[in-house]
Design an enzyme around this catalytic site. Sequence first.
Site, PDB file in Angstrom:
ATOM      1  N   LYS A  86       0.833  -1.336  -0.029  1.00  0.00           N
ATOM      2  CA  LYS A  86      -0.060   0.087  -0.002  1.00  0.00           C
ATOM      3  C   LYS A  86       0.801   1.199   0.031  1.00  0.00           C
ATOM      4  O   LYS A  86       0.261   2.292  -0.382  1.00  0.00           O
ATOM      5  CB  LYS A  86      -0.849  -0.038   1.036  1.00  0.00           C
ATOM      6  CG  LYS A  86      -2.228  -0.967   1.001  1.00  0.00           C
ATOM      7  CD  LYS A  86      -3.216  -0.715   1.948  1.00  0.00           C
ATOM      8  CE  LYS A  86      -4.529  -1.622   1.615  1.00  0.00           C
ATOM      9  NZ  LYS A  86      -4.074  -3.131   2.048  1.00  0.00           N
ATOM     10  N   GLU A 108     -10.047   6.847   3.507  1.00  0.00           N
ATOM     11  CA  GLU A 108     -10.730   5.915   4.527  1.00  0.00           C
ATOM     12  C   GLU A 108     -10.033   4.640   4.450  1.00  0.00           C
ATOM     13  O   GLU A 108      -9.371   4.253   3.789  1.00  0.00           O
ATOM     14  CB  GLU A 108     -12.202   5.776   3.701  1.00  0.00           C
ATOM     15  CG  GLU A 108     -12.423   4.421   2.798  1.00  0.00           C
ATOM     16  CD  GLU A 108     -11.377   4.592   1.464  1.00  0.00           C
ATOM     17  OE1 GLU A 108     -10.807   3.563   1.374  1.00  0.00           O
ATOM     18  OE2 GLU A 108     -11.254   5.705   1.028  1.00  0.00           O
ATOM     19  N   SER A 375       2.123  -9.746  -0.575  1.00  0.00           N
ATOM     20  CA  SER A 375       1.826  -8.488  -0.464  1.00  0.00           C
ATOM     21  C   SER A 375       2.132  -7.698   0.769  1.00  0.00           C
ATOM     22  O   SER A 375       2.043  -6.413   0.968  1.00  0.00           O
ATOM     23  CB  SER A 375       0.156  -8.326  -0.780  1.00  0.00           C
ATOM     24  OG  SER A 375      -0.559  -9.209   0.242  1.00  0.00           O
TER      25      SER A 375
HETATM   26  C1  LIG Z   1      -4.922  -3.994   1.731  1.00  0.00           C
HETATM   27  C2  LIG Z   1      -4.177  -5.283   1.578  1.00  0.00           C
HETATM   28  C3  LIG Z   1      -4.542  -6.322   0.528  1.00  0.00           C
HETATM   29  C4  LIG Z   1      -5.903  -5.896  -0.610  1.00  0.00           C
HETATM   30  O1  LIG Z   1      -5.806  -4.958  -1.417  1.00  0.00           O
HETATM   31  P1  LIG Z   1      -5.526  -5.051  -2.821  1.00  0.00           P
HETATM   32  O2  LIG Z   1      -5.746  -3.751  -3.491  1.00  0.00           O
HETATM   33  O3  LIG Z   1      -6.282  -6.250  -3.238  1.00  0.00           O
HETATM   34  O4  LIG Z   1      -4.198  -5.496  -2.906  1.00  0.00           O
HETATM   35  C5  LIG Z   1      -3.708  -7.275   0.557  1.00  0.00           C
HETATM   36  N1  LIG Z   1      -2.852  -7.602   1.189  1.00  0.00           N
HETATM   37  C6  LIG Z   1      -2.180  -6.838   2.072  1.00  0.00           C
HETATM   38  C7  LIG Z   1      -1.185  -6.922   3.049  1.00  0.00           C
HETATM   39  C8  LIG Z   1      -3.235  -5.680   2.466  1.00  0.00           C
HETATM   40  O5  LIG Z   1      -2.804  -4.697   3.167  1.00  0.00           O
END
Ligand SMILES: *Cc1c(COP(=O)(O)O)cnc(C)c1O
Length: 391
Positions: A86, A108, A375
Amino acid sequence: MDKKGYFGEFGGQFVPETLMSALEELERAYGKFSRDKKCRAELARHLHEFAGRPTPLYFAERLTKKAGGAKIYLKREDLTHTGAHKINNAVGQVLLARFMGKSRIIAETGAGQHGVATATVAAKFGLECVVYMGEVDMERQKPNVLRMKLLGAEVVPVSSGSKTLKDAINEALRDWITNINTTHYLLGSVLGPYPYPQMIRNFQKVIGEEARRDILKREKRPPDYLVACVGGGSNAIGLFYPFLKDKKVQMIGVEAGGLGIASGKHAARFAGGRVGILHGTKSFVLQDKFGQIKETHSVSAGLDYPSVGPEHSFLREIGRAEYVSVTDKQALEAFSLLCETEGIIPALESSHAVAYGYALAKRLPKNKIVVINLSGRGDKDLETVTRAQSL
Ligand SMILES: *Cc1c(COP(=O)(O)O)cnc(C)c1O
């Protein structure tokens, strides 16, 4: 892309008239920003020095051995500042807001991860930051509320509706309409009206660009599969996008299967939803037969959203990407598996991708390659996991 702002029939700008000029201003400014060499160089510098890019493409040797099939690589977004992808988007949009002369950032947040990334970057650049958050979510995600406050953000509790993410989005939109001259609305995923889905994908595609460069260097060829979890879809599209032209690379997005599709308690938009409009964009939406938005469920807050980025709906429709779901239980098992075999504590969101990617690698021959997008890191999920394991 067909009509402006659309991916096939998906996307668009379904917003009140009062927001149209703000979206036009954003589109124009982003166009200038993304063509400006100095802006691009500055973005790259902050992604490097502040966010910690490039992140490694890591060969998961023990996980590969244990699966006994395809080679598994992990793209390590968990190693970025604040611990998830993010931050890439937050750095991009805060620089853009400054370029536009805005002094105030609003956002948000559901789980609080996007709020923390936004508050972090706003603090670095000295911009005022206001984060809307449902009261229920504030209670569930106390550590992130504390983090945002420490970073100097104002966290505004939202007590309307279900007191969760979708209500917080409505409040943020209201604020934006009132304060358009001074304020940039920093959306956290590839959702919302044009130009957000395109712009945020472009801020996240650095993930796939790095992964592609590194795998070509190491394996002398593109991977066979890319696997990523899909909440709004920003980490997935960030990984997929730079590989779209590599026709043989198969792409798999993993949604939250919650307690199972049949239970109705999940966030699998492609398995249980149909085309609709939510928060300014046309895509797959979980809704009842009257078009009312359904309550979603997932053990991972980041995947718990009733709609999905419009570009994913399009990639699915044209058969370029495939979407599957993984249950809470399978994700929790993959969480432990990665902890124990690789010494990496993954986010529960990412654990969905690990679960599917590992099972896939098991079925494939040893000469295949699977890249899984990790992620984020799982420190934020320790309480949830501990509670689930003691059940
Ligand atoms: C917010 C988040 C997601 C989901 O958001 P996407 O927009 O689908 O990437 C996935 N993994 C983590 C670690 C997150 O913080």
